[in-house]
Design an enzyme around this catalytic site. Structure first.
Site, PDB file in Angstrom:
ATOM      1  N   CYS A 180     -15.014 131.466  20.380  1.00  0.00           N
ATOM      2  CA  CYS A 180     -15.030 131.491  21.851  1.00  0.00           C
ATOM      3  C   CYS A 180     -13.719 130.953  22.413  1.00  0.00           C
ATOM      4  CB  CYS A 180     -16.226 130.675  22.355  1.00  0.00           C
ATOM      5  SG  CYS A 180     -16.221 130.365  24.129  1.00  0.00           S
TER       6      CYS A 180
ATOM      7  N   CYS B 179     -14.024 128.326  25.183  1.00  0.00           N
ATOM      8  CA  CYS B 179     -14.470 127.050  24.620  1.00  0.00           C
ATOM      9  C   CYS B 179     -13.267 126.212  24.188  1.00  0.00           C
ATOM     10  CB  CYS B 179     -15.391 127.267  23.420  1.00  0.00           C
ATOM     11  SG  CYS B 179     -16.934 128.127  23.803  1.00  0.00           S
TER      12      CYS B 179
END
Length: 332
Positions: A76, A79
């Site tokens: 991600c 993230c």
């Protein structure tokens, strides 16, 4: 943006009841430090957790102090942007909150049960219950505001944040005119403010101007079109359209009176209740289905409840109350 505001009136005409006199533009105010207390070692306030350790690391620990859970994955990209900022803010908060990180690739069950549908997602726990949260790689200032809200107030909010807070206060008090005027004023000076676009769009929709709401949402910058506040309003519009096609709620109430296990009738009634603004009743009916038969319609009641959470917003009282009930059902 005033052409999109059907409420009339003028910004600031509220008799001084709300803190709406906010100056935009000019010199940007200096940002306050996110905390004064010295930060301890990272291990004191930041740790990774697992499915097995979640109850101890989060549920039990949150009875002593607020715990933020960062749901993330190695693949991600957002993230990787959020986590370092989140860790920095938690350290700077000087022990007001703790941060627990959960890799959903290695430990997917908790995120799934709590309805985490996209990452990064941060959920705050207090007293063993989820109480607040946000999704996406939000700016550092918003992270600091979130930690201050969950762990304790800090000094100094930027003008736009003050105005957004004033608009929310006005709306909570039932003063839709003032709320609309504040959002309109924000957009006149900061037209890419997605919270104001979503706020005014929601007011337009609630006033019956669905076309105007959709047109306003379409003005959001391309890079921010999927921001959670905008997605919530779009979800609300879609749910209302879905409920409008279902018909008379009395028919579903009659079916339930004859057969309380008619889950489809209960589900359809929940959709109509949500469209009419009775969020608690809608959530309770979906929770009743989950409690009676989690597998009904391939877990359809829980899936629909999570869509309602998205439409209502993660910090809405109905969302928080229903999420606590859902958590109790899933983890008890």
């Amino acid at each position: 943006m005033s052409d999109n505001n059907p409420f009339g009136g003028s910004f600031g005409n509220n008799g001084g009841q709300y803190a709406t006199t906010v100056q935009f533009g000019g010199t940007e105010p200096a940002k306050a430090a996110p905390g004064n207390a010295p930060a301890g070692p990272a291990g004191d306030v930041i740790k990774d957790t697992t499915t097995a350790a979640f109850a101890a690391d989060v549920i039990q620990e949150s009875r002593r102090q607020p715990v933020l859970v960062d749901f993330w994955a190695p693949w991600c990209g957002p993230c990787k942007q959020l986590t370092p900022q989140l860790e920095k803010a938690v350290k700077a908060a000087g022990g007001k909150v703790k941060l627990v990180k959960m890799n959903i690739d290695d430990h997917p069950s908790i995120a799934g049960q709590l309805g985490i549908q996209s990452i990064p997602a941060v959920i705050a726990f207090k007293d063993g219950q989820p109480v607040d949260g946000f999704m996406g790689a939000v700016p550092e200032s918003q992270i600091n505001e979130f930690i201050a809200k969950v762990g304790g107030k800090s000094n100094g909010e930027p003008p736009v944040a003050e105005a957004l807070a004033a608009a929310a206060e006005a709306r909570d008090a039932g003063d839709m005119q003032t709320a609309a005027d504040i959002y309109d004023a924000i957009l006149a000076q900061a037209p890419e403010t997605v919270e104001a676009i979503a706020g005014l769009g929601d007011l337009l929709f609630e006033a019956g101007d669905t076309e105007g709401a959709e047109a306003l949402l379409a003005t959001a910058p391309e890079a921010k079109k999927d921001a959670p506040p905008l997605a919530a309003v779009r979800a609300k519009i879609a749910l209302a359209a879905q409920a409008a096609a279902l018909g008379n709620p009395a028919e579903f109430e009659r079916r339930l009176a004859e057969n309380p296990m008619d889950h489809q009738a209960r589900f359809d009634l929940a959709m109509i209740q949500n469209a009419k603004g009775d969020r608690t009743a809608a959530a309770d009916n979906l929770l009743a289905i989950i409690k009676a038969d989690r597998s009904w319609n391939e877990d359809g009641a829980r899936t629909q409840l999570l869509q309602l959470f998205e439409a209502w917003g993660m910090t809405d009282e109905a969302t928080l109350a229903a999420r606590r009930k859902l958590s109790a059902l899933l983890f008890s």
